[in-house]
Scaffold this active site. Structure first.
Site, PDB file in Angstrom:
ATOM      1  N   ARG A 113      67.807  70.841   9.028  1.00  0.00           N
ATOM      2  CA  ARG A 113      66.958  69.789   8.437  1.00  0.00           C
ATOM      3  C   ARG A 113      66.627  68.683   9.429  1.00  0.00           C
ATOM      4  NH1 ARG A 113      70.551  70.719   4.086  1.00  0.00           N
ATOM      5  NH2 ARG A 113      69.573  72.028   2.501  1.00  0.00           N
ATOM      6  N   LYS A 135      53.153  65.139  14.956  1.00  0.00           N
ATOM      7  CA  LYS A 135      52.650  66.281  14.172  1.00  0.00           C
ATOM      8  C   LYS A 135      53.198  67.541  14.821  1.00  0.00           C
ATOM      9  CE  LYS A 135      48.250  64.927  12.116  1.00  0.00           C
ATOM     10  NZ  LYS A 135      46.783  65.126  12.159  1.00  0.00           N
ATOM     11  N   GLU A 177      39.699  65.393  24.466  1.00  0.00           N
ATOM     12  CA  GLU A 177      40.479  64.499  23.589  1.00  0.00           C
ATOM     13  C   GLU A 177      40.409  63.054  24.093  1.00  0.00           C
ATOM     14  OE1 GLU A 177      41.758  65.245  20.738  1.00  0.00           O
ATOM     15  OE2 GLU A 177      42.151  67.404  20.746  1.00  0.00           O
ATOM     16  N   LYS A 217      46.294  56.063  20.468  1.00  0.00           N
ATOM     17  CA  LYS A 217      46.986  56.943  19.524  1.00  0.00           C
ATOM     18  C   LYS A 217      48.218  56.250  18.943  1.00  0.00           C
ATOM     19  CE  LYS A 217      48.110  61.437  18.126  1.00  0.00           C
ATOM     20  NZ  LYS A 217      48.043  62.864  18.251  1.00  0.00           N
ATOM     21  N   GLU A 227      49.163  60.186   7.968  1.00  0.00           N
ATOM     22  CA  GLU A 227      47.742  60.435   7.764  1.00  0.00           C
ATOM     23  C   GLU A 227      47.291  60.170   6.331  1.00  0.00           C
ATOM     24  OE1 GLU A 227      45.904  63.350  10.504  1.00  0.00           O
ATOM     25  OE2 GLU A 227      45.147  64.282   8.687  1.00  0.00           O
ATOM     26  N   ARG A 231      44.678  57.536  10.211  1.00  0.00           N
ATOM     27  CA  ARG A 231      44.964  58.534  11.250  1.00  0.00           C
ATOM     28  C   ARG A 231      43.886  59.613  11.327  1.00  0.00           C
ATOM     29  NH1 ARG A 231      50.751  61.193  13.089  1.00  0.00           N
ATOM     30  NH2 ARG A 231      49.837  62.597  14.616  1.00  0.00           N
ATOM     31  N   ASN A 235      40.790  62.833  14.052  1.00  0.00           N
ATOM     32  CA  ASN A 235      40.228  64.170  13.829  1.00  0.00           C
ATOM     33  C   ASN A 235      38.736  64.237  14.129  1.00  0.00           C
ATOM     34  OD1 ASN A 235      42.714  65.092  12.976  1.00  0.00           O
ATOM     35  ND2 ASN A 235      42.338  64.574  10.834  1.00  0.00           N
ATOM     36  N   HIS A 238      37.141  67.473  15.082  1.00  0.00           N
ATOM     37  CA  HIS A 238      38.100  68.554  14.829  1.00  0.00           C
ATOM     38  C   HIS A 238      37.769  69.430  13.622  1.00  0.00           C
ATOM     39  CE1 HIS A 238      40.343  66.529  17.917  1.00  0.00           C
ATOM     40  NE2 HIS A 238      41.343  67.375  17.832  1.00  0.00           N
ATOM     41  N   HIS A 242      37.998  72.982  14.866  1.00  0.00           N
ATOM     42  CA  HIS A 242      39.050  73.920  14.446  1.00  0.00           C
ATOM     43  C   HIS A 242      38.443  75.253  13.985  1.00  0.00           C
ATOM     44  CE1 HIS A 242      42.788  71.175  13.679  1.00  0.00           C
ATOM     45  NE2 HIS A 242      42.640  71.505  14.928  1.00  0.00           N
ATOM     46  N   HIS A 254      41.503  74.593  22.921  1.00  0.00           N
ATOM     47  CA  HIS A 254      41.350  73.642  21.817  1.00  0.00           C
ATOM     48  C   HIS A 254      40.302  72.579  22.177  1.00  0.00           C
ATOM     49  CE1 HIS A 254      42.412  70.967  18.524  1.00  0.00           C
ATOM     50  NE2 HIS A 254      42.635  70.000  19.390  1.00  0.00           N
TER      51      HIS A 254
HETATM   52  N1  GLY Z   1      45.661  65.305  16.757  1.00  0.00           N
HETATM   53  C1  GLY Z   1      45.394  64.410  15.691  1.00  0.00           C
HETATM   54  C2  GLY Z   1      46.607  63.673  15.237  1.00  0.00           C
HETATM   55  O1  GLY Z   1      47.636  63.689  15.886  1.00  0.00           O
HETATM   56  O2  GLY Z   1      46.562  63.062  14.204  1.00  0.00           O
END
Ligand code: GLY
Length: 352
Positions: A113, A135, A177, A217, A227, A231, A235, A238, A242, A254
């Site tokens: 955990r 993430k 990015e 960031k 998010e 946040r 994206n 994205h 994606h 990517h």
């Molecule tokens: N790559 C987008 C984020 O970390 O929220």
């Protein structure tokens, strides 16, 4: 050297321009057992072998690229942790690109955990995005990053020397990015990139660009770790990106897919948010200057397939596809109700 703090479920620091070797040694001194996860070209480096000498320090090689973010590789790491009897006070270090840090973070989040993990990103995309913000995820047949957890590292070490191992193509993919970050929050990134003409010149500014991008960031993640809303601005590019990435079977990097996604989102922003067409042109030119793709060949990707992938993406709500767009450079906003006609017309505009 820059140190940037991130506040999430724990507070941690991103060390930018630090030497990764003493960083790893300090982690060895903090935890009894440590597993380093790295792809083969890093795991075989003599420098790493010199460090991993004690029987308590282990090295596990993962497949290259996105392929390592699968259940089979995660299971292999879990099994290894089990065999070595890893406990709650032991730790994992990921040394590699975004796929390695995503995988290692996910395994760390789920083993007992949650055990400590540390990130040593070796790619530009990893330094400015994937390794920052907690993430963690693996991919499944249904899509990218669908199984994962928000789980922060204890700290991150971005050693610029790793960037020398990157081809120009991989460096440019990370630059997508960086450019995204400029457009959503820090126009000085765009000014800097406007002033240079080649990847070789950008490489000279890597420390500055990584520090600026991580600073953005860190602010965004620190105010909205899970998010809830803000946040999502990260994206930008994205949603469409994606879908392209998945449809390419991950043949596109990517960042290359995101580059096409940024162009798509900019054109969509013209009709939905009043973004100017000259700003879209500027964005496309900036990406293309560094060899990044911004268009698709006719018949290469069917709109119906991309639409289905975007509808299934975790960013959609109640079947509605959501995009981050721009009102102007530095002013991101949400696009939640674009009509099918508008989306189709936007797709047609990026066909060569
Ligand atoms: N790559 C987008 C984020 O970390 O929220």
């Amino acid at each position: 050297m820059h140190k940037i703090s991130v506040t999430a479920e724990l507070n941690y620091e991103v060390h930018i321009g630090a030497d990764w070797r003493p960083y790893v040694e300090a982690i060895f001194a903090t935890h009894q057992k440590v597993l380093i996860i790295a792809p083969a070209f890093i795991a075989s480096s003599a420098e790493l072998h010199l460090l991993v000498e004690s029987p308590h320090h282990h090295l596990l090689v993962t497949p290259e690229g996105e392929a390592q973010k699968d259940y089979a590789t995660a299971e292999k790491v879990w099994n290894f942790l089990g065999e070595m009897d890893f406990g709650r006070t032991d730790a994992i270090i990921a040394i590699g690109g975004g796929a390695t840090t995503d995988l290692a973070g996910f395994v760390a989040a789920t083993w007992l955990r949650g055990i400590a993990w540390y990130a040593v990103p070796t790619t530009l995309a990893g330094m400015v995005d994937a390794a920052i913000g907690g993430k963690t995820a693996i991919n499944t047949g249904s899509g990218k990053n669908l199984v994962g957890s928000f789980y922060s590292p204890q700290s991150v070490c971005a050693d610029m020397r790793w960037l020398e191992t990157l081809s120009d193509r991989d460096f440019a993919a990370g630059l997508a990015e960086v450019i995204k970050t400029g457009y959503i929050r820090d126009l000085s990134i765009l000014t800097l990139l406007d002033s240079v003409d080649s990847i070789a010149m950008v490489r000279e500014h890597a420390l500055d660009l990584v520090a600026k991008s991580v600073a953005v960031k860190a602010i965004v993640v620190s105010s909205d770790f899970k998010e809830g809303k803000l946040r999502e601005i990260l994206n930008f590019g994205h949603t469409f990106g994606h879908a392209i990435e998945k449809k390419s079977g991950y043949a596109l990097r990517h960042g290359e897919a995101v580059s096409i996604g940024l162009h798509f989102a900019a054109i969509l922003s013209e009709s939905e948010l009043g973004f100017s067409s000259s700003d879209t042109e500027h964005l496309a030119k900036l990406l293309e200057k560094f060899g990044l793709p911004t268009v698709l060949l006719k018949n290469e990707y069917q709109w119906s397939e991309l639409l289905a992938l975007m509808t299934g993406d975790k960013k959609s709500r109640d079947g509605r596809i959501r995009f981050i767009g721009l009102r102007a450079p530095g002013e991101p906003d949400w696009i939640e109700a674009a009509s099918n006609e508008t989306l189709t017309a936007t797709y047609e505009k990026i066909l060569l």
